[in-house]
Motif scaffolding. Structure first.
Motif, short mmCIF file in Angstrom:
data_model
loop_
_atom_site.label_atom_id
_atom_site.label_comp_id
_atom_site.label_asym_id
_atom_site.label_seq_id
_atom_site.Cartn_x
_atom_site.Cartn_y
_atom_site.Cartn_z
N PHE A 148 -3.69 7.04 -2.67
CA PHE A 148 -4.09 5.53 -1.93
C PHE A 148 -4.27 4.84 -3.37
O PHE A 148 -5.06 4.97 -4.15
CB PHE A 148 -5.66 5.62 -1.47
N PHE A 151 0.90 -1.28 -0.06
CA PHE A 151 -0.03 -0.09 0.00
C PHE A 151 0.81 1.23 -0.12
O PHE A 151 1.92 1.44 0.61
CB PHE A 151 -0.82 0.10 1.27
N GLN A 181 -5.53 -7.16 5.82
CA GLN A 181 -5.73 -6.12 4.77
C GLN A 181 -7.57 -5.91 4.83
O GLN A 181 -7.80 -5.24 4.04
CB GLN A 181 -5.30 -6.58 3.45
N PHE A 228 0.71 4.73 1.29
CA PHE A 228 0.11 5.37 2.33
C PHE A 228 0.42 6.87 2.50
O PHE A 228 0.16 7.46 3.24
CB PHE A 228 0.25 4.80 3.80
N GLN A 265 -1.19 9.24 6.87
CA GLN A 265 -0.21 8.39 6.86
C GLN A 265 0.92 8.95 5.82
O GLN A 265 0.56 9.28 4.89
CB GLN A 265 -0.25 6.82 6.85
N ARG A 319 -7.62 8.27 8.30
CA ARG A 319 -6.48 7.73 8.87
C ARG A 319 -5.30 7.34 7.65
O ARG A 319 -4.25 7.59 7.73
CB ARG A 319 -6.75 6.38 9.58
N LEU A 320 -6.09 6.65 6.59
CA LEU A 320 -5.24 6.48 5.26
C LEU A 320 -4.65 7.74 4.76
O LEU A 320 -3.15 7.61 4.53
CB LEU A 320 -6.13 5.80 4.33
N VAL A 345 -8.10 -1.17 6.12
CA VAL A 345 -6.87 -0.32 5.38
C VAL A 345 -7.17 1.08 6.00
O VAL A 345 -8.20 1.72 5.93
CB VAL A 345 -7.52 -0.05 3.88
N PRO A 346 -6.16 1.54 6.51
CA PRO A 346 -4.82 0.86 7.09
C PRO A 346 -5.04 -0.13 7.79
O PRO A 346 -6.27 -0.43 8.49
CB PRO A 346 -3.90 2.10 7.42
N GLN A 357 -12.67 -5.00 2.06
CA GLN A 357 -11.74 -3.95 2.87
C GLN A 357 -12.69 -2.83 3.48
O GLN A 357 -13.29 -2.31 2.39
CB GLN A 357 -10.69 -3.47 2.08
N VAL A 389 -12.04 0.72 4.33
CA VAL A 389 -10.98 1.74 4.22
C VAL A 389 -11.50 3.11 5.07
O VAL A 389 -12.49 3.60 5.02
CB VAL A 389 -10.90 2.46 2.73
#
Lengths: 364, 364
Positions: free
Chosen positions: B33, B27, B66, B29, B364, B360-361, B69-70, B354, B356
């Motif tokens: 994305f 990924f 996974q 990050f 990062q 937060r994603l 995500v994260p 997943q 998401v």
């Protein structure tokens, strides 16, 4: 600890204030899944620096349609939108031939009482044990003689002109075993086959320990099928614990999710009805469950309590633990009504969370 | 109808059988994305063409890490892992000054009974109505005199050395109004501020119609905060209907989610306990809710029934609709126990779905 989670200073911080966080409309649904998140724009919000709030954030920027990736599919219109469902909570013995005859009798009874869709329990042709699965397993693809249990389902569906969600049986395929649900249409055709995706591995010392994964292989795909009586998602027992599966089915346009299941005497009282009602209420669709009847003398004691739940999370029909054929009415117009009353689909925050249906995304 | 959903031919088809569908570990990050899904590999599966199953699909290929995500964050260890919580189900009147004094009395009572964490109801300083929100709203950031309700919370938290999840009050920020929950630590510091993300817009003719979005603006971010008594996610009332928010909090390492809420007499009996228990059981963490007491004479009649739910979905403490201070014990070791018993986190299918966490994603 990252400050992003912990506000240890005297200033107020919060997790990620974005003035323009949203996902691009231009999803690339081909071989690569590319989602762009706009560059974080660190405009100070009034939350952090006491400035006067500026532009109005409109609801449209919440992008509810992006909370499902790919976007949710509208409900299709099935041939029949109002019909009776029959849930056959069957006693199951070590005698497979008896189990098949017995299931056939219950299905016939349900059809005679008007059921257009009949649901059977998880593992209805065999005791529920890792020792029994290889002994009772059938090769569903190899034809009638190799699979007397599903041959019966096909024949009775055709004869009675009903749709059958055939609970599950242990399936042998090459050197592997699966816990498999077959769906038959009113012509007796096998419309879909669901192999339990999430295997039941649990360890509550002194209460229940069971490792289905010792003998079974997990299925590799969600299963949703169009029938005369609606678009039906299939899960088997432990699959119900994973809310993502139900939500994926809802996004694929399911009217109803059927979960053949055999919750036990520990998790049954705590979670069986709770999970069904939660899946129905959160996703605003029908949920039907079907369990074996309880046999206190068996190695695995099932909770029973097969149930139909409506799209408001309301229990429409249920039973205790004894053998029973439950007949109840499904009316898909209730789904539209509930979604109009409580328009969750328009209120989701695709700017904050997204549920990705990996296989559907990849197929587009 | 796409064949992918409908198996109308005599052959069995299923939705997307992939031999190697999984998401890349790599990924990205950063600002973009990028998730790669390997090219669909159309190996015939035994499901479709009766071939003998080949390679064994190991559980590791399911990539449970996974599914978030994260990836999910492990639970942190708070200063205190076993403590008493107090839920103050308060009567609310049109007299703001009385409401503040009254809340202070209840908080003090809870602390005297040993509570280290006290939770208040949604909109405890004002009647629950669109007409009242602008009248009772306070400018929380502008200081004590502009916000007597939260000034009291800060002062009482400091004096009693407790953590307070301060229910919610109408907040004025510039020309906007929010439904806002403030969290204070044992020094009286404002640790976090949650603005209701999902506004309560409902229309059930003849039963209840309410459009919070007429007057309020929705918050823009989930809120999770580290306190002495654990990592706490905050939702306000209608936020509880969106399971994604609770799941995001669980993935961010929350021990407890607090939902100040004021469900009504229609959805309360149907969904209030159901949703709390579902969020707790699905995410295997504690959930605490706090409602105003019922006032049958008010324009908006609250259901009451403030409740603490444990990480097995079990109701640990609850009450009826009258005013009450509920004291109950939280023991975070129960979270580890339940997650060991029922290791959902290792059983999720990141190859199939997943969730998401967009912000937060992006951070990062």
């Amino acid at each position: 600890m990252r400050a992003i989670f912990s506000c240890s200073s005297s200033s107020v911080k919060n997790f990620g204030s974005f003035s323009r966080t949203h996902l691009s409309n231009s999803f690339n649904f081909s071989k690569r899944f590319k989602v762009e998140i706009f560059k974080k724009n660190n405009l100070d919000s009034c939350l952090n620096k006491k400035i006067v709030c500026g532009s109005v954030r409109m609801a449209s920027t919440f992008k509810p349609e992006q909370a499902r990736v790919p976007p949710a599919i509208p409900l299709p219109t099935p041939v029949i939108t109002k019909f009776k469902i029959g849930l056959c909570q069957l006693s199951v013995t070590a005698d497979k031939e008896r189990n098949i005859v017995h299931a056939r009798t219950a299905i016939t009874e349900a059809a005679e009482k008007g059921a257009k869709l009949v649901v059977l329990p998880e593992i209805w042709n065999s005791p529920y044990s890792n020792d029994s699965f290889p002994v009772y397993a059938e090769d569903i693809e190899a034809g009638r003689e190799a699979s007397p249990s599903t041959a019966m389902l096909s024949e009775v569906a055709r004869t009675l002109k009903i749709t059958i969600v055939g609970g599950s049986i242990p399936e042998r395929c090459g050197d592997k075993l699966y816990n498999t649900c077959c769906v038959y249409d009113t012509d007796g055709e096998l419309k879909a086959k669901h192999r339990k995706i999430h295997l039941f591995d649990i360890d509550i010392p002194g209460q229940i320990t069971f490792k289905e994964s010792k003998t079974l292989t997990a299925g590799e795909t969600p299963t949703i099928v169009d029938t005369e009586v609606g678009r039906i998602g299939i899960g088997i027992c432990y699959d119900i614990r994973f809310q993502e599966l139900a939500t994926i089915y809802a996004a694929r346009g399911a009217h109803l999710i059927c979960y053949p299941g055999a919750f036990n005497m520990t998790t049954g009282p705590l979670h069986w009805e709770l999970l069904q009602r939660a899946r129905a209420a959160d996703n605003q669709l029908y949920v039907a469950t079907c369990s074996p009847a309880r046999d206190a003398g068996s190695g695995y004691v099932a909770w029973g309590h097969s149930t139909l739940v409506g799209p408001f999370g309301e229990v429409l029909a249920t039973t205790e633990h004894d053998e029973a054929v439950i007949i109840s009415e499904i009316d898909y117009s209730q789904i539209d009504l509930r979604r109009t009353n409580l328009p969750l689909q328009n209120q989701r925050r695709g700017d904050l969370y997204q549920l990705v249906d990996v296989q559907r995304l990849n197929s587009q």
